[in-house]
Write a protein that holds these residues in place. Structure first.
Motif, PDB file in Angstrom:
ATOM      1  N   ASP A  37       0.823  -1.211   0.000  1.00 23.38           N
ATOM      2  CA  ASP A  37       0.000   0.000   0.000  1.00 23.38           C
ATOM      3  C   ASP A  37       0.857   1.261   0.000  1.00 23.38           C
ATOM      4  O   ASP A  37       0.449   2.295  -0.516  1.00 23.38           O
ATOM      5  CB  ASP A  37      -0.920   0.002   1.231  1.00 23.38           C
ATOM      6  N   ALA A  38       2.024   1.176   0.615  1.00 23.69           N
ATOM      7  CA  ALA A  38       2.943   2.314   0.666  1.00 23.69           C
ATOM      8  C   ALA A  38       4.364   1.790   0.493  1.00 23.69           C
ATOM      9  O   ALA A  38       4.662   0.637   0.816  1.00 23.69           O
ATOM     10  CB  ALA A  38       2.817   3.084   1.981  1.00 23.69           C
ATOM     11  N   ALA A  39       5.226   2.632  -0.027  1.00 26.40           N
ATOM     12  CA  ALA A  39       6.594   2.212  -0.308  1.00 26.40           C
ATOM     13  C   ALA A  39       7.357   1.947   0.982  1.00 26.40           C
ATOM     14  O   ALA A  39       7.021   2.466   2.055  1.00 26.40           O
ATOM     15  CB  ALA A  39       7.315   3.286  -1.133  1.00 26.40           C
ATOM     16  N   VAL A  40       8.395   1.142   0.874  1.00 30.49           N
ATOM     17  CA  VAL A  40       9.270   0.846   2.008  1.00 30.49           C
ATOM     18  C   VAL A  40      10.006   2.130   2.410  1.00 30.49           C
ATOM     19  O   VAL A  40      10.341   2.976   1.568  1.00 30.49           O
ATOM     20  CB  VAL A  40      10.272  -0.258   1.629  1.00 30.49           C
ATOM     21  N   ALA A  41      10.260   2.275   3.710  1.00 25.86           N
ATOM     22  CA  ALA A  41      10.905   3.493   4.224  1.00 25.86           C
ATOM     23  C   ALA A  41      12.406   3.462   3.940  1.00 25.86           C
ATOM     24  O   ALA A  41      13.237   3.377   4.853  1.00 25.86           O
ATOM     25  CB  ALA A  41      10.636   3.638   5.722  1.00 25.86           C
ATOM     26  N   GLU A  42      12.758   3.520   2.662  1.00 25.11           N
ATOM     27  CA  GLU A  42      14.167   3.516   2.276  1.00 25.11           C
ATOM     28  C   GLU A  42      14.768   4.895   2.492  1.00 25.11           C
ATOM     29  O   GLU A  42      14.175   5.912   2.122  1.00 25.11           O
ATOM     30  CB  GLU A  42      14.311   3.109   0.810  1.00 25.11           C
ATOM     31  N   SER A 569      10.928  -1.811  -3.265  1.00 26.84           N
ATOM     32  CA  SER A 569      10.275  -0.600  -2.776  1.00 26.84           C
ATOM     33  C   SER A 569       8.761  -0.740  -2.646  1.00 26.84           C
ATOM     34  O   SER A 569       8.181  -0.348  -1.640  1.00 26.84           O
ATOM     35  CB  SER A 569      10.615   0.577  -3.690  1.00 26.84           C
ATOM     36  N   ASN A 570       8.096  -1.315  -3.638  1.00 25.85           N
ATOM     37  CA  ASN A 570       6.632  -1.348  -3.653  1.00 25.85           C
ATOM     38  C   ASN A 570       6.049  -2.757  -3.695  1.00 25.85           C
ATOM     39  O   ASN A 570       4.834  -2.906  -3.806  1.00 25.85           O
ATOM     40  CB  ASN A 570       6.094  -0.550  -4.852  1.00 25.85           C
ATOM     41  N   TYR A 571       6.927  -3.775  -3.652  1.00 23.62           N
ATOM     42  CA  TYR A 571       6.439  -5.147  -3.746  1.00 23.62           C
ATOM     43  C   TYR A 571       7.203  -6.052  -2.792  1.00 23.62           C
ATOM     44  O   TYR A 571       8.361  -5.787  -2.433  1.00 23.62           O
ATOM     45  CB  TYR A 571       6.576  -5.687  -5.179  1.00 23.62           C
ATOM     46  N   LEU A 572       6.539  -7.132  -2.412  1.00 23.99           N
ATOM     47  CA  LEU A 572       7.152  -8.188  -1.624  1.00 23.99           C
ATOM     48  C   LEU A 572       6.988  -9.494  -2.387  1.00 23.99           C
ATOM     49  O   LEU A 572       5.869  -9.882  -2.735  1.00 23.99           O
ATOM     50  CB  LEU A 572       6.493  -8.292  -0.246  1.00 23.99           C
ATOM     51  N   PHE A 573       8.108 -10.174  -2.660  1.00 22.75           N
ATOM     52  CA  PHE A 573       8.087 -11.444  -3.370  1.00 22.75           C
ATOM     53  C   PHE A 573       8.264 -12.582  -2.375  1.00 22.75           C
ATOM     54  O   PHE A 573       9.095 -12.504  -1.458  1.00 22.75           O
ATOM     55  CB  PHE A 573       9.206 -11.502  -4.418  1.00 22.75           C
ATOM     56  N   VAL A 574       7.499 -13.640  -2.579  1.00 25.97           N
ATOM     57  CA  VAL A 574       7.597 -14.849  -1.764  1.00 25.97           C
ATOM     58  C   VAL A 574       7.932 -16.003  -2.699  1.00 25.97           C
ATOM     59  O   VAL A 574       7.141 -16.343  -3.586  1.00 25.97           O
ATOM     60  CB  VAL A 574       6.294 -15.137  -1.001  1.00 25.97           C
TER      61      VAL A 574
END
Length: 579
Positions: A37-42, A569-574
């Motif tokens: 929903d929101a980008a990672v806090a990089e 940044s905007n996705y998580l892969f499993v």
């Protein structure tokens, strides 16, 4: 009491001298993609964060956090200051990461900040840094699949300059619950006249809770200890009961302050470690022997020389004074073939015969800093003669093209060390010279144990488990990944490396897209033969490659026994690795 020099004892039963190679498997790895929903806090490095230490500590930071208490449960922090959790039970029914906590203040409003960091302290506690210098202690409750409650804030305090949390744990002693935390900072050092001008600081905090008359739980910082070094530690962790601290780094750390007050010996230790003083001795070597030249005090004579030599230890000095040389030799020597001579200029020349001819020593005494290595002229002449000979035999062709050398052929400039500090004395009790053993990664195999660390030994990668309660054998070799040390050195774009807690596979992640899986050898269904050796092959180690459906930079990389989690940044892969 001086620290004892130790060594890492390899379990030969965990090595496979007959290992040949990995076989590339074309079997696809099931991959699932979750949009955030929101980008990672990089947080990207700023112009003033230009040193290699800044890149290693903050530029290569792993934004994904694995929960060692609950399998296949991971956490990360987004740009809105929310701590998000994803717990996987069924790959085909992945939900959205759920919010478990939101920071009270927005860290994005702070101009100079670091990446927010999270450390899961126990099965029901967590520590959080917002990247601006504020520390939060949170009561999480049970974090298993059925737990839907939000985390409760119990402690919040500014700790000064921004930091990241390296390690944390909780323990109970005499009815008092304590939380041990390790905070990492890189700050400008006014006393550092040479080099980058920055120093690395590890702050060891102890936060305790005490029940008051109003039955409310209070938490306060009971003790603050500060360590200073010149390189970012590869490994830093507190022992389970807070009785000690282990640090692995290229350059040694030392305690400088306790509760804001400088230690009595910190100034003298700083002089010894940091200032460029005149060397106590000079040494040079060939493939067969070592020559050491030691400067003696004025008016010294041959009769007052104190010289003691054993196969693995050297003591040299003047009677009635502190030894000029004392410590464990890098490798074994032959005392019967070694000797010393008193020179007219009141210096002592020592000749040491190597027990094993051939290998060159990176240092004379393990952990010693009062030396200066001098290149042996005869050895230099031999190298030049060999180069000229090669040049004459094949005109126009250089004897060695450095561009053809691989990363695994290089020798590190600094000799890393692993040190164990005692909580009471704040002095090192055990020191291991890691030499050329490249540090690869850390891993929490068991919540009740200290994190493991993986080192390269020759071509293999060996996993070591600290055992602080076993003083005679404080580090245990528990697993081996065949040829992984050599393989990872060939991956020039490698950013992360890790392995499964059950050691079934190791994984390497590049900066963009590609993920490499290296499985342990497993039995094969068909009959295979080695053509060169004419023997039947019963096991095969497989390699698999997965390419992510994204061109964004990889920010997080964690492995469980069944799955590999990759965060961008905007996705998580499993990735489903094991069934």
């Amino acid at each position: 009491m001086a620290a004892s020099n130790c060594s890492l004892k390899i379990n030969r039963q965990l090595l496979d001298p007959n290992f040949e190679s990995y076989r590339l498997s074309l079997d696809p790895l099931p991959s699932y993609k979750i949009q955030l929903d929101a980008a990672v806090a990089e947080v990207k490095l700023e112009d003033h964060q230009y040193t290699l230490d800044h890149v290693r500590a903050f530029g290569m930071y792993n934004y994904l956090h694995l929960d060692p208490w609950y399998e296949d449960s991971i956490y990360f922090i987004d740009c809105m200051g929310r701590v998000l959790n994803l717990t996987v039970t069924l790959d085909t029914a992945l939900g959205k990461p759920r919010e478990v906590f939101c920071m009270p203040s927005n860290p994005n409003l702070c101009e100079s900040r670091l990446c927010a960091s999270l450390s899961l302290t126990s099965a029901t506690w967590a520590a959080l840094s917002d990247g601006t210098g504020r520390l939060y202690l949170l009561r999480t409750g049970r974090r298993d699949e059925g737990a839907l409650s939000r985390w409760e804030l119990l402690f919040s305090e500014s700790m000064g300059e921004p930091f990241i949390i390296v390690h944390s744990l909780s323990h109970v002693h005499a009815g008092v619950e304590s939380v041990e935390l390790l905070l990492l900072r890189i700050q400008k050092d006014q006393s550092e006249a040479k080099g980058s001008g920055f120093s690395v600081f590890l702050e060891w905090l102890t936060v305790t809770s005490a029940r008051g008359h109003d039955e409310e739980q209070r938490h306060k910082v009971r003790k603050r200890r500060l360590l200073q070094g010149k390189s970012v530690p590869d490994y830093a962790a507190v022992e389970p009961q807070g009785q000690g601290l282990m640090v692995a780094s290229e350059k040694p750390f030392r305690f400088t302050h306790v509760d804001g007050e400088p230690l009595e010996n910190s100034a003298s230790e700083a002089m010894e470690l940091d200032e460029k003083t005149e060397p106590v001795y000079f040494w040079q070597q060939t493939t067969e022997d070592i020559t050491v030249t030691v400067r003696l005090p004025e008016d010294s004579t041959k009769d007052v020389v104190d010289f003691r030599l054993s196969p693995d230890n050297l003591t040299l000095g003047v009677q009635g004074h502190t030894p000029l040389l004392e410590g464990q030799l890098h490798a074994l020597v032959d005392p019967t073939a070694s000797t010393w001579n008193f020179q007219d200029d009141q210096s002592l020349e020592v000749f040491l015969q190597k027990k094993t001819k051939g290998p060159m020593w990176p240092q004379l005494l393990i952990g010693d800093r009062g030396e200066e290595f001098v290149m042996n002229e005869r050895l230099t002449d031999e190298c030049i003669s060999a180069a000229e000979l090669n040049d004459n035999t094949e005109k126009g062709k250089p004897p060695c093209n450095v561009q053809e050398l691989e990363d695994c052929d290089t020798f590190p400039g600094d000799s890393s060390s692993l040190m164990r500090f005692d909580e009471k004395t704040l002095k090192p009790t055990h020191v291991v010279n890691l030499g050329s053993h490249q540090f690869l990664f850390t891993l929490a195999v068991s919540p009740s144990e200290m994190p493991c660390f993986c080192l390269r030994h020759d071509v293999d990668a060996l996993l070591w488990q600290p055992r602080p309660d076993q003083t005679d054998s404080m580090w245990e070799h528990i697993a081996t990944f065949n040829a992984l040390g050599y393989i990872q050195a060939s991956k020039r774009d490698k950013k992360f490396s890790t392995c499964a807690p059950n050691f079934s596979y190791a994984a390497l992640g590049e900066c963009l897209r590609r993920v490499f899986i290296y499985r342990q050898p497993s039995p094969v269904d068909t009959v295979l033969f080695n053509r060169k050796q004419g023997r039947q092959v019963g096991q095969v180690a497989k390699q698999q490659v997965s390419s992510l459906d994204s061109n964004e930079t990889v920010l997080g990389f964690r492995a469980t026994n069944e799955r590999l989690f990759v965060l961008i940044s905007n996705y998580l892969f499993v990735l489903k690795v094991n069934n």
